[in-house]
Motif scaffolding. Structure first.
Motif, PDB file in Angstrom:
ATOM      1  N   THR A   1      17.183  -6.517   5.858  1.00  0.00           N
ATOM      2  CA  THR A   1      18.394  -7.022   5.224  1.00  0.00           C
ATOM      3  C   THR A   1      19.614  -6.212   5.658  1.00  0.00           C
ATOM      4  OG1 THR A   1      17.971  -5.642   3.287  1.00  0.00           O
ATOM      5  CG2 THR A   1      17.184  -7.914   3.200  1.00  0.00           C
TER       6      THR A   1
ATOM      7  N   PRO B   1      23.764 -11.769   6.282  1.00  0.00           N
ATOM      8  CA  PRO B   1      23.180 -13.094   6.027  1.00  0.00           C
ATOM      9  C   PRO B   1      22.626 -13.768   7.266  1.00  0.00           C
ATOM     10  CG  PRO B   1      25.584 -13.161   5.878  1.00  0.00           C
ATOM     11  CD  PRO B   1      25.198 -11.730   5.947  1.00  0.00           C
TER      12      PRO B   1
ATOM     13  N   VAL C   1      18.855 -15.919   7.869  1.00  0.00           N
ATOM     14  CA  VAL C   1      18.885 -17.310   8.335  1.00  0.00           C
ATOM     15  C   VAL C   1      18.122 -17.445   9.648  1.00  0.00           C
ATOM     16  CG1 VAL C   1      20.380 -19.152   9.194  1.00  0.00           C
ATOM     17  CG2 VAL C   1      21.022 -17.877   7.136  1.00  0.00           C
TER      18      VAL C   1
ATOM     19  N   ILE D   1      17.891  -9.176  -7.125  1.00  0.00           N
ATOM     20  CA  ILE D   1      17.701 -10.532  -6.592  1.00  0.00           C
ATOM     21  C   ILE D   1      16.250 -10.954  -6.802  1.00  0.00           C
ATOM     22  CG2 ILE D   1      17.767 -11.982  -4.528  1.00  0.00           C
ATOM     23  CD1 ILE D   1      19.947 -10.176  -3.436  1.00  0.00           C
TER      24      ILE D   1
ATOM     25  N   GLU E   1      13.325 -16.490  -7.450  1.00  0.00           N
ATOM     26  CA  GLU E   1      13.943 -17.787  -7.732  1.00  0.00           C
ATOM     27  C   GLU E   1      15.321 -17.898  -7.087  1.00  0.00           C
ATOM     28  OE1 GLU E   1      12.723 -20.533  -9.131  1.00  0.00           O
ATOM     29  OE2 GLU E   1      10.835 -19.435  -9.053  1.00  0.00           O
ATOM     30  N   GLU E   2      16.069 -16.810  -7.101  1.00  0.00           N
ATOM     31  CA  GLU E   2      17.384 -16.825  -6.450  1.00  0.00           C
ATOM     32  C   GLU E   2      17.226 -17.003  -4.944  1.00  0.00           C
ATOM     33  OE1 GLU E   2      20.436 -14.055  -8.841  1.00  0.00           O
ATOM     34  OE2 GLU E   2      18.548 -13.046  -8.389  1.00  0.00           O
ATOM     35  N   MET E   3      16.273 -16.329  -4.354  1.00  0.00           N
ATOM     36  CA  MET E   3      16.020 -16.489  -2.921  1.00  0.00           C
ATOM     37  C   MET E   3      15.534 -17.901  -2.611  1.00  0.00           C
ATOM     38  SD  MET E   3      16.834 -13.677  -1.392  1.00  0.00           S
ATOM     39  CE  MET E   3      16.014 -13.719   0.195  1.00  0.00           C
ATOM     40  N   ARG E   4      14.739 -18.462  -3.493  1.00  0.00           N
ATOM     41  CA  ARG E   4      14.241 -19.817  -3.320  1.00  0.00           C
ATOM     42  C   ARG E   4      15.398 -20.819  -3.204  1.00  0.00           C
ATOM     43  NH1 ARG E   4       9.156 -21.575  -4.819  1.00  0.00           N
ATOM     44  NH2 ARG E   4       8.891 -19.607  -5.946  1.00  0.00           N
ATOM     45  N   ARG E   5      16.422 -20.599  -4.023  1.00  0.00           N
ATOM     46  CA  ARG E   5      17.580 -21.505  -4.005  1.00  0.00           C
ATOM     47  C   ARG E   5      18.500 -21.224  -2.818  1.00  0.00           C
ATOM     48  NH1 ARG E   5      17.421 -20.222  -9.615  1.00  0.00           N
ATOM     49  NH2 ARG E   5      19.093 -18.688  -9.325  1.00  0.00           N
ATOM     50  N   ALA E   6      18.547 -19.965  -2.374  1.00  0.00           N
ATOM     51  CA  ALA E   6      19.511 -19.586  -1.339  1.00  0.00           C
ATOM     52  C   ALA E   6      19.018 -19.863   0.078  1.00  0.00           C
ATOM     53  CB  ALA E   6      19.855 -18.102  -1.478  1.00  0.00           C
ATOM     54  N   LEU E   7      17.701 -19.768   0.281  1.00  0.00           N
ATOM     55  CA  LEU E   7      17.176 -19.888   1.635  1.00  0.00           C
ATOM     56  C   LEU E   7      17.063 -21.337   2.087  1.00  0.00           C
ATOM     57  CD1 LEU E   7      14.254 -17.290   1.548  1.00  0.00           C
ATOM     58  CD2 LEU E   7      16.455 -17.030   2.676  1.00  0.00           C
TER      59      LEU E   7
ATOM     60  N   GLY F   1      13.886 -23.128   1.153  1.00  0.00           N
ATOM     61  CA  GLY F   1      13.310 -22.036   0.384  1.00  0.00           C
ATOM     62  C   GLY F   1      12.245 -22.448  -0.604  1.00  0.00           C
TER      63      GLY F   1
END
Length: 214
Positions: free
Chosen positions: A48, A51, A55, A78, A81-87, A90
């Motif tokens: 990390t 961004p 991607v 983080i 669930e937040e990563m699930r929505r952001a990726l 995801g």
């Protein structure tokens, strides 16, 4: 006193020349373009810090260049669930193929966290995704933590870090000088900061089996 002063100036000048040569040599290790082709590996690890890195790593996973992806150095705040929505994609990938690592605090920590994950799953090769300027140090630390694992570099290049822009952008030049100093410190194994969160010892696992490397 005059001779001492002249001697100190000479040593300072020599140090500056040597440092400048070393910095130029360091910049030759930084990729100017992302690879057109990537050798498939057992898995993918992304460090990390930007961004674009994540991607690109998810894109490589979708292309089948690795069976599984570790995102190492994820902020503890983080959630999955937040990563699930952001990726990208995801919802599907988080269920089947993506793991989040929250222990790493820096590049050394990324290497240790990746080593633990790799040993546990018995992977023999990794695609390593990070920024082009960060790749030399990342590969150095990962090769130390995983000497028996093949590492395939995938440097992420932005317009800011393209070679023709380095010398004209003061911010980029400062970034590269700072990274060069960190690279030197990593080379001689100077560890000014804790690498991983938690009480675990900061040692890489042995090649003989899986054990916590921190």
């Amino acid at each position: 006193m005059r001779r001492l002063f002249i001697g100190m100036l000479a040593l300072g000048g020599l140090g500056a020349v040597v440092g400048g040569i070393g910095f130029i040599a360091f910049t030759t290790q930084i990729a100017g373009h992302e690879p057109a082709r990537v050798k498939p590996a057992d898995a993918i690890v992304v460090l990390t810090g930007g961004p674009s890195r994540i991607v690109d790593a998810v894109s490589l996973l979708n292309e089948g260049l690795g069976q599984r992806l570790l995102i190492t150095g994820v902020n503890k705040s983080i959630s999955s669930e937040e990563m699930r929505r952001a990726l990208p994609d995801g919802e599907r990938l988080m269920d089947c193929c993506i793991d989040l690592g929250h222990k790493a605090l820096n590049t050394r920590g990324n290497a240790l966290e990746a080593a633990e994950w790799t040993r546990e799953r018995r992977f023999r090769s990794l695609v390593v995704v990070t920024s082009s300027w960060h790749m030399p140090r990342a590969m150095m630390e990962l090769s130390r933590a995983l000497p028996d694992v093949e590492l395939v570099a995938y440097p992420v290049v932005t317009s800011r870090t393209e070679p023709e822009n380095w010398w004209s952008d003061t911010g980029t030049l400062k970034l590269l000088v700072k990274e060069y100093l960190k690279y030197i410190m990593a080379t001689v194994k100077i560890r000014p900061a804790k690498a991983v969160a938690g009480p675990q010892a900061e040692t890489a696992p042995s090649a003989g089996g899986s054990s916590a490397p921190h």
